[in-house]
Design a protein around this motif. Structure first.
Motif, PDB file in Angstrom:
ATOM      1  N   VAL A 254       0.850  -1.185   0.000  1.00 59.15           N
ATOM      2  CA  VAL A 254       0.000   0.000   0.000  1.00 59.15           C
ATOM      3  C   VAL A 254       0.894   1.246   0.000  1.00 59.15           C
ATOM      4  O   VAL A 254       1.838   1.331   0.790  1.00 59.15           O
ATOM      5  CB  VAL A 254      -0.922   0.005   1.240  1.00 59.15           C
ATOM      6  N   PRO A 255       0.635   2.224  -0.883  1.00 62.75           N
ATOM      7  CA  PRO A 255       1.510   3.406  -0.979  1.00 62.75           C
ATOM      8  C   PRO A 255       1.407   4.317   0.238  1.00 62.75           C
ATOM      9  O   PRO A 255       0.383   4.383   0.911  1.00 62.75           O
ATOM     10  CB  PRO A 255       0.996   4.112  -2.238  1.00 62.75           C
ATOM     11  N   VAL A 256       2.491   5.050   0.497  1.00 64.08           N
ATOM     12  CA  VAL A 256       2.543   6.005   1.613  1.00 64.08           C
ATOM     13  C   VAL A 256       1.827   7.283   1.223  1.00 64.08           C
ATOM     14  O   VAL A 256       1.978   7.785   0.105  1.00 64.08           O
ATOM     15  CB  VAL A 256       4.006   6.307   2.003  1.00 64.08           C
ATOM     16  N   ASN A 257       1.041   7.817   2.156  1.00 64.61           N
ATOM     17  CA  ASN A 257       0.329   9.075   1.944  1.00 64.61           C
ATOM     18  C   ASN A 257       1.051  10.190   2.689  1.00 64.61           C
ATOM     19  O   ASN A 257       1.497  10.003   3.817  1.00 64.61           O
ATOM     20  CB  ASN A 257      -1.117   8.939   2.444  1.00 64.61           C
ATOM     21  N   ASN A 258       1.150  11.336   2.084  1.00 66.75           N
ATOM     22  CA  ASN A 258       1.889  12.454   2.677  1.00 66.75           C
ATOM     23  C   ASN A 258       0.990  13.491   3.334  1.00 66.75           C
ATOM     24  O   ASN A 258       1.464  14.573   3.699  1.00 66.75           O
ATOM     25  CB  ASN A 258       2.748  13.141   1.604  1.00 66.75           C
TER      26      ASN A 258
END
Length: 443
Positions: A254-258
């Motif tokens: 799952v991609p990292v959210n900023n």
């Protein structure tokens, strides 16, 4: 009369000749068949196939399946999304209610941090110039602590520990600078620099938005939009079609959210798997099962829901577990091994076992000769079985008329892959034993 009698006599002789011929043919077939069986038995006794030793072991029934992870996840975010964020708690760490998780940067924070960096350089120079004046037991202790932290750096393999070590060093340097400021005379350059730095720090702190935990759990910054869809509110929706339409790729991260984070319930997690095995079809809600996770950790689980399709060719199992949750926080779909059962006992390869009239047998090799042994199969996987001997009561109920061995022991040597003729020869083998026993009793 004489002529008629002669004809009858001729017909009778012909029938006798035919019967003799049939009897001879049957006798020849019987002799050849008996010779063939005896040859196989003798070959079995003198030239056994490959063998294996019976040993104690564990047999498991496992199944590899693909699953979708279902979690209780709570999104946490603030208002200043566009300012950027700084993690206070690292990915995968646990927090309690009220703990700060991350903060949004204040306006112009990057410029302010640049000014602090410049001040730190000036403070470092001022401290070195006034080293004799500022030297104390407290600053000596701080220097020793900083040196210890620096010495640890080459041996650190964990990124998380490395970050923590870096924060500790920065904190110690700042602590030394403040102590140096306290020791400096009022109005000195060092004192002014440290006071200016403190004002800039306060400016950052006052302008930042801190996000705190609303519940306890595991912190993650990996957001994919499925947090509200893949939850434990309604397990009935997890059908085969529903899971396949999600179109997850196994092992994708799952991609990292900023801009935001989430808190994952670390006490309970679920996985929905599709299975067509007989064990899955026969499973019941509440049944215990073991799961081997991608990191090879085995956890205990419980089937809390079974969604069956119309033709019952495949079923969806919802399995609950409470271990290893931290290692799964970065995934949505994983491949796991379901361990349906495990059994300890006398472990025998299935290739050594054969069935005759509904009963299971192995061929035991003993000093170059072999005998058939009746066994009881307790559990069977694809390759091995756990076997035992029948009790006296069970043997009595079986009412066996065959005179055959009924005790297989540890370290017995048994034949692998017995031929079909070996298997078929068991009835002849039993008859020979019975005849030998009768002759022995007569003697």
């Amino acid at each position: 009369m004489i002529f008629g009698g002669s004809v009858k006599k001729t017909n009778t002789e012909k029938k006798k000749k035919i019967n003799k011929f049939k009897f001879f043919c049957l006798l020849v077939v019987f002799v050849f068949l008996a010779a063939y069986v005896m040859f196989e038995i003798i070959g079995l006794m003198r030239n056994p196939s490959n063998t294996v030793i019976v040993k104690e072991g564990t047999v498991t029934k496992e199944e590899t399946v693909t699953g979708v992870i279902i979690r209780d996840e709570t999104i946490v975010q603030g208002k200043n999304l566009k300012n950027g964020m700084q993690h206070i708690v690292d990915e995968g760490d646990k927090v309690a209610v009220g703990d700060p998780i991350f903060r949004y940067l204040s306006n112009d924070e990057s410029q302010t941090k640049q000014k602090i960096t410049e001040l730190d350089n000036k403070i470092s120079v001022a401290i070195s110039e006034n080293n004799q004046i500022l030297y104390s037991s407290s600053t000596k202790l701080i220097d020793s602590q900083i040196l210890d932290k620096i010495k640890e750096l080459p041996d650190i393999n964990s990124v998380q520990i490395l970050k923590e070590n870096k924060r500790n060093v920065s904190s110690l340097i700042l602590k030394k600078a403040k102590l140096a400021g306290d020791l400096s005379p009022t109005g000195s350059t060092l004192k002014q620099l440290i006071n200016e730095r403190s004002k800039l720090e306060k400016q950052i702190t006052d302008g930042a938005e801190y996000i705190k935990a609303e519940k306890s759990g595991i912190v993650s910054y990996r957001i994919d939009g499925f947090e509200d869809k893949l939850n434990d509110d309604d397990f009935s929706k997890y059908t085969k079609d529903y899971i396949k339409k999600l179109n997850f790729k196994v092992g994708d991260i799952v991609p990292v959210n900023n801009e935001k984070g989430k808190i994952i319930n670390n006490f309970k997690c679920y996985i929905a798997v599709i299975s067509k095995s007989q064990e899955a079809k026969n499973a019941k809600e509440g049944q215990k099962i073991s799961i081997v996770l991608p990191n090879a950790q085995m956890v205990k689980g419980k089937i809390v829901r079974i969604n069956r399709e119309g033709n019952n060719s495949e079923v969806v199992l919802i399995i609950e577990f409470d271990e290893g949750i931290e290692s799964l926080s970065i995934y949505r779909s994983i491949r796991v091994d379901l361990v349906w059962w495990d059994k300890v006992g006398n472990k025998v390869p299935n290739s050594a076992i054969f069935t005759v009239n509904g009963l299971s047998y192995v061929i035991r090799s003993n000093n170059g000769y072999n005998d058939y042994v009746l066994i009881k199969v307790l559990k069977k996987s694809d390759e091995y079985s756990i076997v035992s001997n029948y009790s006296l009561v069970e043997l009595k109920e079986l009412n066996l008329k065959q005179n055959i061995s009924t005790s297989l022991l540890l370290y017995d040597e048994i034949v692998l892959n017995p031929s079909q003729s070996m298997k078929n020869a068991i009835n002849w083998y039993c008859k020979i034993l019975q005849k030998n026993n009768k002759l022995f009793k007569k003697k």
